[in-house]
Design a protein around this motif. Sequence first.
Motif, short mmCIF file in Angstrom:
data_model
loop_
_atom_site.label_atom_id
_atom_site.label_comp_id
_atom_site.label_asym_id
_atom_site.label_seq_id
_atom_site.Cartn_x
_atom_site.Cartn_y
_atom_site.Cartn_z
N GLU A 187 0.92 -1.08 0.15
CA GLU A 187 -0.05 0.06 0.09
C GLU A 187 1.03 1.36 0.08
N LEU A 188 2.00 1.32 0.86
CA LEU A 188 2.88 2.45 0.81
C LEU A 188 3.51 2.31 -0.45
N ILE A 189 3.93 1.35 -1.06
CA ILE A 189 4.44 1.74 -2.62
C ILE A 189 3.52 2.26 -3.68
N ARG A 190 2.41 1.77 -3.60
CA ARG A 190 1.23 2.15 -4.31
C ARG A 190 0.99 3.50 -4.22
N VAL A 191 0.82 4.25 -3.18
CA VAL A 191 0.35 5.54 -2.59
C VAL A 191 1.61 6.58 -3.00
N ARG A 192 2.91 6.16 -2.78
CA ARG A 192 4.27 7.09 -3.02
C ARG A 192 4.21 7.07 -4.59
N ARG A 193 3.73 5.97 -5.47
CA ARG A 193 4.00 5.57 -6.85
C ARG A 193 2.92 6.58 -7.38
N GLU A 194 1.70 6.51 -7.00
CA GLU A 194 0.63 7.21 -7.70
C GLU A 194 0.92 8.66 -7.40
N ALA A 195 1.29 9.00 -6.23
CA ALA A 195 1.87 10.51 -6.15
C ALA A 195 2.69 11.07 -6.97
N LEU A 196 3.43 10.28 -7.30
CA LEU A 196 4.75 10.64 -8.23
C LEU A 196 4.02 10.88 -9.59
N LEU A 197 3.37 9.76 -9.88
CA LEU A 197 2.88 10.00 -11.35
C LEU A 197 1.98 10.99 -11.59
N ALA A 198 1.24 11.43 -10.59
CA ALA A 198 0.20 12.50 -10.71
C ALA A 198 1.05 13.86 -10.63
N LEU B 119 12.33 18.37 -20.56
CA LEU B 119 12.80 17.19 -19.93
C LEU B 119 13.40 17.39 -18.45
N ARG B 120 14.21 18.59 -18.25
CA ARG B 120 14.73 18.92 -17.16
C ARG B 120 13.64 19.14 -15.92
N ALA B 121 12.45 19.77 -16.43
CA ALA B 121 11.27 19.49 -15.51
C ALA B 121 11.00 18.25 -14.92
N LEU B 122 10.72 17.31 -15.71
CA LEU B 122 10.45 15.92 -15.59
C LEU B 122 11.33 15.09 -14.68
N LEU B 123 12.64 15.29 -15.21
CA LEU B 123 13.64 14.76 -14.40
C LEU B 123 13.77 15.24 -12.99
N GLU B 124 13.95 16.73 -12.76
CA GLU B 124 13.90 17.20 -11.38
C GLU B 124 12.90 16.65 -10.52
N LYS B 125 11.42 16.76 -10.99
CA LYS B 125 10.56 16.02 -10.37
C LYS B 125 10.48 14.80 -9.69
N VAL B 126 11.20 13.74 -10.72
CA VAL B 126 11.47 12.51 -10.36
C VAL B 126 12.59 12.39 -9.04
N PHE B 127 13.52 12.96 -9.47
CA PHE B 127 14.55 12.89 -8.47
C PHE B 127 14.27 13.74 -7.14
N LYS B 128 13.41 14.58 -7.24
CA LYS B 128 13.02 15.46 -5.95
C LYS B 128 12.23 14.39 -5.05
N HIS B 129 11.21 13.80 -5.90
CA HIS B 129 10.61 12.86 -5.10
C HIS B 129 11.18 11.57 -4.54
N PHE B 130 12.31 11.09 -5.34
CA PHE B 130 12.98 10.12 -4.70
C PHE B 130 14.00 10.59 -3.46
N HIS B 131 14.33 11.89 -3.42
CA HIS B 131 15.13 12.65 -2.45
C HIS B 131 14.12 12.64 -1.19
N GLN B 132 12.87 12.95 -1.31
CA GLN B 132 11.79 13.34 -0.01
C GLN B 132 11.74 11.89 0.44
N HIS B 133 11.57 10.92 0.00
CA HIS B 133 11.52 9.41 0.53
C HIS B 133 12.67 8.66 0.05
#
Length: 206
Positions: free
Chosen positions: A70-81, A99-113
């Motif tokens: 459930e935790l993986i699902r919630v964090r994943r759906e938050a990233l995709l949104a 592309l820079r904006a997309l990558l920054e969002k992906v890496f920021k989400h990883f950094h937050q968690h």
Amino acid sequence: MNRDSAKRARAPRLRARLREATGDAIRAAAEEVLGEQGFGARMEDIAERAGVSVGTLYNHFEDRNALLRELIRVRREALLAQLDVVVAEVEGRPFREQLRALLEKVFKHFHQHARFFANVMQSEVIRPGPSPRGGTLSELTTRVELLVQRGVAAGELRREGSELYATLLVGMARSLLMRAAETKRPEELERDAHVLLQVFLKGIEV
């Protein structure tokens, strides 16, 4: 509707909100404890961190694996949104900026968690079931493909081989996230994202 009827109508909604709030508290506590202790963490420790009884924890989640999924699902759906918002917001900008904006969002989400995701990427304890929307990497690839199509249409990217661009980029991004997980230095991801962008663009821009 009289006062008693109104109270009875509100009660289910109140219970639903309380259950949702409790679930949120459990997920937040689980991410902290699992990030600190790994996937062998005790459910009792998660319950204590969440401020609920162990019984309440099991009322929400059958076992630790169910909580993990459930935790993986919630964090994943938050990233995709978040990525969908980015994809919509950057339309019309140069491909490089998109592309820079997309990558920054992906890496920021990883950094937050970071601590939790590091355990997810390194552990074989849990194998979440398939998502109806496809895996996270597949979903990310789909969004990068859309940006690539925009870049090709705008004449910014080479058309030849463009069907491989998204797969190659996501593979490179995954390698950097794995490296951050292994070295436990997620703070370096901003620099790594910049290097990835520069190297990748040199090979595909017109």
